[in-house]
Motif scaffolding. Sequence first.
Motif: not given
Length: 179
Positions: A106-134
Amino acid sequence: MSLDSYHSQPVVETERFDLRPIRNSDLGLLEHYAGDIRVAQMTTSIAHPVPPGATQAFIDRVTASERDVDVWAMDSTRSGGEELIGVISLQRMDRNQSEISFWVAPFFWNTGLASDAVRALVEANPMQNQTMFASVFQDNPASARLLVNCGFEYIGDAEAFSVARNAAVPTWTYVKKLS
């Protein structure tokens, strides 16, 4: 962004933090942040209060060589921050798909950290997925906006059981095609 292997799970570097595999030394901060009712109630699997031993069991499960989920700590020590500020995961699914989920302290809410993490993991796509759900609970519009801003498309309503709430909670489901 560079990828370094650690127990076959990559470390994903971002400008503000690293996504690195969960480790035993994360136990205290995981218990502290996951024990916050505001975090627990926005997840399906965190109980509130967190039962004794549950966090260690979680660490053991997600660090096992045979696992169906990869979990990363958002670690900002490289930029002078805390060792764990949130968690993001990819749950393996069939047909070359995965489900992404995340929470931020909670201390880090509204700082863009979650957005950065999602973007980074999608870009890295470490499982080489064709689709991600959320999926996000409908009373969490900030996470819904985050997913849309990261390129996920809304595909429908559902519901999921929240252990902390002891109830089925309406959700919005999103998808992102990666190839």
